[in-house]
Design a protein around this motif. Structure first.
Motif, PDB file in Angstrom:
ATOM      1  N   THR A   8     -65.741 -14.602 -39.876  1.00  0.00           N
ATOM      2  CA  THR A   8     -65.479 -14.900 -41.469  1.00  0.00           C
ATOM      3  C   THR A   8     -66.600 -14.679 -42.292  1.00  0.00           C
ATOM      4  O   THR A   8     -66.734 -14.293 -43.371  1.00  0.00           O
ATOM      5  CB  THR A   8     -65.052 -16.734 -41.406  1.00  0.00           C
ATOM      6  OG1 THR A   8     -63.966 -16.918 -40.616  1.00  0.00           O
ATOM      7  CG2 THR A   8     -65.255 -17.154 -43.002  1.00  0.00           C
ATOM      8  N   THR A  12     -66.365 -12.546 -45.398  1.00  0.00           N
ATOM      9  CA  THR A  12     -66.744 -12.868 -46.918  1.00  0.00           C
ATOM     10  C   THR A  12     -68.068 -12.021 -47.449  1.00  0.00           C
ATOM     11  O   THR A  12     -67.691 -11.827 -48.594  1.00  0.00           O
ATOM     12  CB  THR A  12     -67.546 -14.335 -46.658  1.00  0.00           C
ATOM     13  OG1 THR A  12     -66.465 -15.287 -46.163  1.00  0.00           O
ATOM     14  CG2 THR A  12     -68.114 -14.856 -47.909  1.00  0.00           C
ATOM     15  N   PHE A  60     -57.754 -19.056 -49.111  1.00  0.00           N
ATOM     16  CA  PHE A  60     -57.855 -20.249 -49.550  1.00  0.00           C
ATOM     17  C   PHE A  60     -56.946 -21.383 -48.953  1.00  0.00           C
ATOM     18  O   PHE A  60     -55.949 -20.788 -48.484  1.00  0.00           O
ATOM     19  CB  PHE A  60     -57.751 -20.569 -51.081  1.00  0.00           C
ATOM     20  CG  PHE A  60     -56.607 -20.070 -51.540  1.00  0.00           C
ATOM     21  CD1 PHE A  60     -55.406 -20.963 -51.934  1.00  0.00           C
ATOM     22  CD2 PHE A  60     -56.472 -18.542 -51.955  1.00  0.00           C
ATOM     23  CE1 PHE A  60     -54.188 -20.412 -52.269  1.00  0.00           C
ATOM     24  CE2 PHE A  60     -55.304 -18.238 -52.672  1.00  0.00           C
ATOM     25  CZ  PHE A  60     -54.293 -19.049 -52.809  1.00  0.00           C
ATOM     26  N   ASP A  61     -57.317 -22.510 -49.019  1.00  0.00           N
ATOM     27  CA  ASP A  61     -56.456 -23.706 -48.486  1.00  0.00           C
ATOM     28  C   ASP A  61     -55.222 -23.426 -48.862  1.00  0.00           C
ATOM     29  O   ASP A  61     -55.308 -23.784 -50.149  1.00  0.00           O
ATOM     30  CB  ASP A  61     -56.877 -24.978 -48.360  1.00  0.00           C
ATOM     31  CG  ASP A  61     -58.371 -25.181 -47.358  1.00  0.00           C
ATOM     32  OD1 ASP A  61     -58.196 -24.164 -46.422  1.00  0.00           O
ATOM     33  OD2 ASP A  61     -59.143 -26.010 -47.471  1.00  0.00           O
ATOM     34  N   GLY A  94     -61.098 -18.014 -52.932  1.00  0.00           N
ATOM     35  CA  GLY A  94     -61.363 -18.566 -51.700  1.00  0.00           C
ATOM     36  C   GLY A  94     -63.050 -18.317 -51.228  1.00  0.00           C
ATOM     37  O   GLY A  94     -63.553 -19.341 -50.549  1.00  0.00           O
ATOM     38  N   ASN A  97     -64.812 -21.002 -53.029  1.00  0.00           N
ATOM     39  CA  ASN A  97     -64.812 -22.460 -52.351  1.00  0.00           C
ATOM     40  C   ASN A  97     -65.047 -22.431 -50.686  1.00  0.00           C
ATOM     41  O   ASN A  97     -64.736 -23.431 -50.126  1.00  0.00           O
ATOM     42  CB  ASN A  97     -63.282 -22.972 -52.578  1.00  0.00           C
ATOM     43  CG  ASN A  97     -63.127 -23.281 -53.910  1.00  0.00           C
ATOM     44  OD1 ASN A  97     -63.971 -24.056 -54.720  1.00  0.00           O
ATOM     45  ND2 ASN A  97     -62.417 -22.701 -54.846  1.00  0.00           N
ATOM     46  N   ASN A  98     -65.481 -21.448 -50.263  1.00  0.00           N
ATOM     47  CA  ASN A  98     -65.760 -21.117 -48.896  1.00  0.00           C
ATOM     48  C   ASN A  98     -64.622 -21.646 -47.983  1.00  0.00           C
ATOM     49  O   ASN A  98     -64.681 -21.954 -47.136  1.00  0.00           O
ATOM     50  CB  ASN A  98     -67.042 -22.197 -48.498  1.00  0.00           C
ATOM     51  CG  ASN A  98     -67.566 -21.459 -47.166  1.00  0.00           C
ATOM     52  OD1 ASN A  98     -67.563 -20.379 -46.906  1.00  0.00           O
ATOM     53  ND2 ASN A  98     -68.275 -22.431 -46.511  1.00  0.00           N
ATOM     54  N   GLU A  99     -63.385 -20.784 -48.238  1.00  0.00           N
ATOM     55  CA  GLU A  99     -62.162 -21.140 -47.652  1.00  0.00           C
ATOM     56  C   GLU A  99     -61.482 -19.964 -47.192  1.00  0.00           C
ATOM     57  O   GLU A  99     -60.603 -19.961 -46.401  1.00  0.00           O
ATOM     58  CB  GLU A  99     -60.932 -21.796 -48.804  1.00  0.00           C
ATOM     59  CG  GLU A  99     -61.609 -22.997 -49.139  1.00  0.00           C
ATOM     60  CD  GLU A  99     -60.555 -23.799 -50.421  1.00  0.00           C
ATOM     61  OE1 GLU A  99     -59.483 -23.044 -50.605  1.00  0.00           O
ATOM     62  OE2 GLU A  99     -60.968 -24.816 -50.780  1.00  0.00           O
ATOM     63  N   GLN A 101     -60.638 -17.244 -44.342  1.00  0.00           N
ATOM     64  CA  GLN A 101     -60.194 -17.419 -42.867  1.00  0.00           C
ATOM     65  C   GLN A 101     -59.820 -16.004 -42.573  1.00  0.00           C
ATOM     66  O   GLN A 101     -58.917 -15.411 -43.120  1.00  0.00           O
ATOM     67  CB  GLN A 101     -59.058 -18.470 -42.694  1.00  0.00           C
ATOM     68  CG  GLN A 101     -59.438 -19.925 -42.763  1.00  0.00           C
ATOM     69  CD  GLN A 101     -58.348 -20.645 -42.426  1.00  0.00           C
ATOM     70  OE1 GLN A 101     -57.339 -20.536 -41.954  1.00  0.00           O
ATOM     71  NE2 GLN A 101     -58.579 -22.016 -42.803  1.00  0.00           N
TER      72      GLN A 101
END
Length: 105
Positions: A8, A12, A60-61, A94, A97-99, A101
């Motif tokens: 990840t 990122t 993102f979630d 994403g 917000n550090n989401e 994956q």
């Protein structure tokens, strides 16, 4: 399709470079393919069978998509297309917000 948290941070970084225009689309895809090759290599060390698995991303979630590298390449290749703008917003959201994956399956 297992989540690959150890990849990840690398993904990122690559997506951030692309959003910051430090790298172009071709380089983004190349670096994402390198991640995929590393995952394939790791899996082949554990299993003698040739894998048909691929890397996909959840940005993102709540992201229901399983966005592959090919999807990214296709959607971002035409910056005027609405799906390109939607994907860029999803990536930026994403990352902010550090989401993000990374999945492999």
């Amino acid at each position: 399709m297992p989540h690959q948290p150890h990849y990840t941070s690398l993904a990122t970084q690559v997506f951030s470079q692309y959003l910051d225009q430090a790298i172009d689309l071709e380089t983004l895809i190349l670096k994402l393919r390198e991640i995929e090759l590393q995952l394939l290599s790791d899996e082949e060390e554990d299993d003698d069978e040739v894998s048909t698995k691929q890397v996909w991303f959840r940005f993102f979630d709540g992201d229901a998509m399983q966005t592959t590298i090919s999807d990214i390449e296709n959607e971002l290749s035409d910056s005027s297309h609405p799906s390109s703008k939607i994907l860029l917003r999803g990536i930026a959201f994403g990352l902010a917000n550090n989401e993000l994956q990374v999945h492999f399956g």
